[in-house]
Design a protein around this motif. Sequence first.
Motif: not given
Length: 275
Positions: A61-72
């Motif tokens: 339920g978090l903003p997708l950009i947070i997950g994308a940045f953390a993973a990248g």
Amino acid sequence: MEWLTLPFSFPFMRDAALIGLAISVPAGLLSCFLVLRGWSLMGDAISHAILPGVVLAYVAGLPLIIGAFAAGLGSALMAGWLQENSRVKRDTVLGVVMSGMFGLGVVLYTAIPSDLHLDHILFGNMLGIGPEDLRLAGLISAVVGALVLLKWRDLALVAFDPVQARVSGLRTRWLDYGMLAMISATVVAMLSSVGIILAVALLIAPGAVAFLMTRRLSAMLAVAVAVAAVSTLIGVWSAFWLDSAPAPTIVLVLTAQFILAFLWRNIATRRNVAG
């Protein structure tokens, strides 16, 4: 002249052009240093590695950009650590990490029920972006652009002579981490526009074209941004008349510019030799 301006009379076409111009700034600037340092695969690795972060952020339920940045960023740092602590070369490590993270993302996407559209994540959805996407792209463009212009001399020294950079007292490791963070942020900005598959084209092609056309880094930075911006406008405009998707059309325009720059450089070199 109506045929020239007609595509941009539609709001969704204007938004596609605007977000393309916004991401052209960080993509063009960073592409120069990626080309000079031989880090082209790093952009590819980061763009592929954000997929599991996007899926997990959706589940949490978090903003997708947070997950994308953390993973990248996490994947880039992991690849750097593996390269420093093994005999395996950087390109091999990046290939393993990239394919592993992308495979994990696809498995999570198929295993977890969601409303996410995989094709939009992979190939972007420039014609369906909203105000939030434009604001995010503009913010990232402003921050990354300002940081690169502020530190471009230090980044250039690290690219051309890393030993001299360390002797001069530069914190090369932190500059590397900063570069990885800026690449990750730029890929996040591209998530809603060109997607994670085609993001690598915007992170490599403008710098490659500028490298062929210039001999000074300051000029290379300016030309790379201009190439990315012009390709975006031509790609979006052409997509309207060709009834195609804007993102792959932009990539085709970038490829055409690289071929023209390559031919121009070869012709110029032959003339200089003959003269």
